[in-house]
Scaffold this motif. Structure first.
Motif, PDB file in Angstrom:
ATOM      1  N   ALA A  56       0.829  -1.211   0.000  1.00  0.00           N
ATOM      2  CA  ALA A  56       0.000   0.000   0.000  1.00  0.00           C
ATOM      3  C   ALA A  56       0.863   1.261   0.000  1.00  0.00           C
ATOM      4  O   ALA A  56       0.581   2.226  -0.723  1.00  0.00           O
ATOM      5  N   VAL A  57       1.924   1.258   0.793  1.00  0.00           N
ATOM      6  CA  VAL A  57       2.828   2.406   0.853  1.00  0.00           C
ATOM      7  C   VAL A  57       3.533   2.602  -0.493  1.00  0.00           C
ATOM      8  O   VAL A  57       3.703   3.733  -0.973  1.00  0.00           O
ATOM      9  N   ALA A  58       3.940   1.496  -1.107  1.00  0.00           N
ATOM     10  CA  ALA A  58       4.613   1.584  -2.405  1.00  0.00           C
ATOM     11  C   ALA A  58       3.687   2.170  -3.463  1.00  0.00           C
ATOM     12  O   ALA A  58       4.101   3.021  -4.268  1.00  0.00           O
ATOM     13  N   VAL A  59       2.432   1.735  -3.462  1.00  0.00           N
ATOM     14  CA  VAL A  59       1.462   2.275  -4.425  1.00  0.00           C
ATOM     15  C   VAL A  59       1.248   3.759  -4.177  1.00  0.00           C
ATOM     16  O   VAL A  59       1.193   4.570  -5.118  1.00  0.00           O
ATOM     17  N   TRP A  60       1.114   4.143  -2.913  1.00  0.00           N
ATOM     18  CA  TRP A  60       0.957   5.552  -2.557  1.00  0.00           C
ATOM     19  C   TRP A  60       2.148   6.361  -3.055  1.00  0.00           C
ATOM     20  O   TRP A  60       1.988   7.463  -3.596  1.00  0.00           O
ATOM     21  N   ALA A  61       3.350   5.826  -2.895  1.00  0.00           N
ATOM     22  CA  ALA A  61       4.551   6.529  -3.343  1.00  0.00           C
ATOM     23  C   ALA A  61       4.566   6.698  -4.857  1.00  0.00           C
ATOM     24  O   ALA A  61       4.963   7.755  -5.373  1.00  0.00           O
ATOM     25  N   VAL A  62       4.119   5.683  -5.570  1.00  0.00           N
ATOM     26  CA  VAL A  62       4.072   5.781  -7.035  1.00  0.00           C
ATOM     27  C   VAL A  62       3.068   6.852  -7.456  1.00  0.00           C
ATOM     28  O   VAL A  62       3.325   7.650  -8.368  1.00  0.00           O
ATOM     29  N   VAL A  63       1.914   6.883  -6.792  1.00  0.00           N
ATOM     30  CA  VAL A  63       0.918   7.912  -7.093  1.00  0.00           C
ATOM     31  C   VAL A  63       1.483   9.303  -6.811  1.00  0.00           C
ATOM     32  O   VAL A  63       1.300  10.241  -7.597  1.00  0.00           O
ATOM     33  N   ALA A  64       2.193   9.458  -5.686  1.00  0.00           N
ATOM     34  CA  ALA A  64       2.802  10.746  -5.359  1.00  0.00           C
ATOM     35  C   ALA A  64       3.838  11.143  -6.414  1.00  0.00           C
ATOM     36  O   ALA A  64       3.971  12.329  -6.758  1.00  0.00           O
ATOM     37  N   PHE A  65       4.584  10.174  -6.925  1.00  0.00           N
ATOM     38  CA  PHE A  65       5.560  10.442  -7.985  1.00  0.00           C
ATOM     39  C   PHE A  65       4.859  11.022  -9.208  1.00  0.00           C
ATOM     40  O   PHE A  65       5.318  12.017  -9.791  1.00  0.00           O
ATOM     41  N   VAL A  66       3.745  10.419  -9.591  1.00  0.00           N
ATOM     42  CA  VAL A  66       2.977  10.915 -10.738  1.00  0.00           C
ATOM     43  C   VAL A  66       2.442  12.320 -10.458  1.00  0.00           C
ATOM     44  O   VAL A  66       2.447  13.195 -11.334  1.00  0.00           O
ATOM     45  N   LEU A  67       1.979  12.557  -9.232  1.00  0.00           N
ATOM     46  CA  LEU A  67       1.485  13.884  -8.875  1.00  0.00           C
ATOM     47  C   LEU A  67       2.585  14.929  -8.973  1.00  0.00           C
ATOM     48  O   LEU A  67       2.337  16.075  -9.372  1.00  0.00           O
ATOM     49  N   GLY A  68       3.812  14.553  -8.610  1.00  0.00           N
ATOM     50  CA  GLY A  68       4.930  15.478  -8.760  1.00  0.00           C
ATOM     51  C   GLY A  68       5.134  15.886 -10.207  1.00  0.00           C
ATOM     52  O   GLY A  68       5.387  17.061 -10.506  1.00  0.00           O
ATOM     53  N   ILE A  69       4.993  14.935 -11.118  1.00  0.00           N
ATOM     54  CA  ILE A  69       5.110  15.241 -12.549  1.00  0.00           C
ATOM     55  C   ILE A  69       3.989  16.161 -12.992  1.00  0.00           C
ATOM     56  O   ILE A  69       4.194  17.139 -13.720  1.00  0.00           O
ATOM     57  N   LEU A  70       2.762  15.852 -12.547  1.00  0.00           N
ATOM     58  CA  LEU A  70       1.608  16.666 -12.936  1.00  0.00           C
ATOM     59  C   LEU A  70       1.735  18.102 -12.428  1.00  0.00           C
ATOM     60  O   LEU A  70       1.351  19.049 -13.109  1.00  0.00           O
ATOM     61  N   VAL A  71       2.271  18.252 -11.223  1.00  0.00           N
ATOM     62  CA  VAL A  71       2.459  19.599 -10.667  1.00  0.00           C
ATOM     63  C   VAL A  71       3.432  20.395 -11.529  1.00  0.00           C
ATOM     64  O   VAL A  71       3.190  21.568 -11.849  1.00  0.00           O
ATOM     65  N   ILE A  72       4.533  19.783 -11.915  1.00  0.00           N
ATOM     66  CA  ILE A  72       5.501  20.481 -12.764  1.00  0.00           C
ATOM     67  C   ILE A  72       4.876  20.857 -14.103  1.00  0.00           C
ATOM     68  O   ILE A  72       5.187  21.910 -14.678  1.00  0.00           O
ATOM     69  N   ARG A  73       3.973  20.024 -14.589  1.00  0.00           N
ATOM     70  CA  ARG A  73       3.302  20.305 -15.859  1.00  0.00           C
ATOM     71  C   ARG A  73       2.178  21.327 -15.718  1.00  0.00           C
ATOM     72  O   ARG A  73       1.582  21.731 -16.714  1.00  0.00           O
ATOM     73  N   GLY A  74       1.875  21.728 -14.479  1.00  0.00           N
ATOM     74  CA  GLY A  74       0.889  22.784 -14.279  1.00  0.00           C
ATOM     75  C   GLY A  74      -0.509  22.323 -13.973  1.00  0.00           C
ATOM     76  O   GLY A  74      -1.464  23.082 -14.147  1.00  0.00           O
ATOM     77  N   SER A  75      -0.679  21.085 -13.494  1.00  0.00           N
ATOM     78  CA  SER A  75      -2.013  20.576 -13.178  1.00  0.00           C
ATOM     79  C   SER A  75      -2.487  21.110 -11.831  1.00  0.00           C
ATOM     80  O   SER A  75      -1.857  20.864 -10.801  1.00  0.00           O
ATOM     81  N   SER A  76      -3.608  21.822 -11.847  1.00  0.00           N
ATOM     82  CA  SER A  76      -4.172  22.341 -10.602  1.00  0.00           C
ATOM     83  C   SER A  76      -4.708  21.203  -9.734  1.00  0.00           C
ATOM     84  O   SER A  76      -4.569  21.228  -8.505  1.00  0.00           O
ATOM     85  N   VAL A  77      -5.307  20.190 -10.374  1.00  0.00           N
ATOM     86  CA  VAL A  77      -5.802  19.032  -9.627  1.00  0.00           C
ATOM     87  C   VAL A  77      -4.641  18.299  -8.963  1.00  0.00           C
ATOM     88  O   VAL A  77      -4.714  17.899  -7.793  1.00  0.00           O
ATOM     89  N   GLY A  78      -3.547  18.120  -9.716  1.00  0.00           N
ATOM     90  CA  GLY A  78      -2.365  17.479  -9.157  1.00  0.00           C
ATOM     91  C   GLY A  78      -1.808  18.259  -7.981  1.00  0.00           C
ATOM     92  O   GLY A  78      -1.337  17.670  -6.994  1.00  0.00           O
ATOM     93  N   ARG A  79      -1.876  19.568  -8.053  1.00  0.00           N
ATOM     94  CA  ARG A  79      -1.386  20.404  -6.950  1.00  0.00           C
ATOM     95  C   ARG A  79      -2.174  20.139  -5.665  1.00  0.00           C
ATOM     96  O   ARG A  79      -1.593  19.961  -4.589  1.00  0.00           O
ATOM     97  N   TRP A  80      -3.508  20.100  -5.777  1.00  0.00           N
ATOM     98  CA  TRP A  80      -4.329  19.887  -4.577  1.00  0.00           C
ATOM     99  C   TRP A  80      -4.194  18.465  -4.049  1.00  0.00           C
ATOM    100  O   TRP A  80      -4.144  18.247  -2.837  1.00  0.00           O
ATOM    101  N   LEU A  81      -4.124  17.483  -4.944  1.00  0.00           N
ATOM    102  CA  LEU A  81      -3.965  16.098  -4.484  1.00  0.00           C
ATOM    103  C   LEU A  81      -2.612  15.900  -3.807  1.00  0.00           C
ATOM    104  O   LEU A  81      -2.511  15.198  -2.795  1.00  0.00           O
ATOM    105  N   LEU A  82      -1.581  16.530  -4.359  1.00  0.00           N
ATOM    106  CA  LEU A  82      -0.262  16.425  -3.742  1.00  0.00           C
ATOM    107  C   LEU A  82      -0.248  17.123  -2.384  1.00  0.00           C
ATOM    108  O   LEU A  82       0.413  16.661  -1.451  1.00  0.00           O
TER     109      LEU A  82
END
Length: 208
Positions: free
Chosen positions: A103-129
């Motif tokens: 579960a922790v590993a999956v959460w970490a992978v999701v957070a990794f994707v959110l980091g990419i989305l934030v750099i790309r300018g995703s507002s949704v990714g910003r709030w989820l992160l």
């Protein structure tokens, strides 16, 4: 007589809308239908995304290793004699460890994707992160209180401070303004009639 207009006209009048080089009211940019230049990405956005990706990658690797180890021990079939009388409870405990680590590993992978989305300018990714970082901070603070030994500080202190740093970076004034304007995405610019339109009509140089 000009070949660009009807008889009696020497060319389009300056009052003709086709000669208006101004974009639509309220729209800033050039009049030729080209996209506006993207606003520069703040360094705070890049820093928040990079910190998230590096930490998430490390957590995912460690959690993945623990999950594999827990699953291996759980399925090894240790007897009560092997485990000091614990018997099946020994295997169950490591099975639970493996599930939590997954579960922790999956959460970490999701957070990794959110980091990419934030750099790309995703507002949704910003709030989820942001939510993810706050939850991590709370969990690590609880772990620091429960464990409360010097050795655990090497894990709990970074686990508290780094997510907090990410949240601060995501809500600095410059970062907030950047996300408010679409996260750096270029805005569509209205072209003047007859200029910058593909297949459109109204060009002063087209056939009448």
């Amino acid at each position: 007589m000009s070949g660009y207009g009807p008889p009696g006209r020497t060319g389009p009048s300056p009052a003709d809308p086709a000669w208006s080089w101004q974009a639509a009211p309220g729209v800033a940019g050039n009049p030729y239908g080209l996209p506006a230049q993207r606003p520069p990405r703040p360094g705070s956005v890049v820093a928040a995304g990079v910190i998230t990706m590096i930490c998430s990658l490390g957590v995912a690797l460690v959690a993945g290793a623990l999950a594999a180890f827990g699953a291996l021990v759980s399925l090894s079939g240790f007897t009560a004699d092997d485990t000091g009388g614990l018997g099946d409870a020994f295997g169950v405990a490591f099975g639970v460890l493996a599930l939590v680590a997954v579960a922790v590993a999956v959460w970490a992978v999701v957070a990794f994707v959110l980091g990419i989305l934030v750099i790309r300018g995703s507002s949704v990714g910003r709030w989820l992160l942001t939510v993810s970082s706050v939850v991590v901070t709370l969990l690590m603070t609880g772990a620091a209180v429960v464990i409360s030994d010097v050795e655990s500080l090497a894990v709990t202190v970074p686990g508290i401070l780094l997510p907090l740093l990410v949240v601060v970076l995501l809500f600095l004034p410059g970062t907030t303004e950047w996300f408010r304007h679409g996260g750096g995405r270029a805005s569509a610019i209205s072209a003047a009639p007859g200029y910058g339109t593909h297949g459109g009509t109204g060009s002063p140089y087209g056939p009448r």
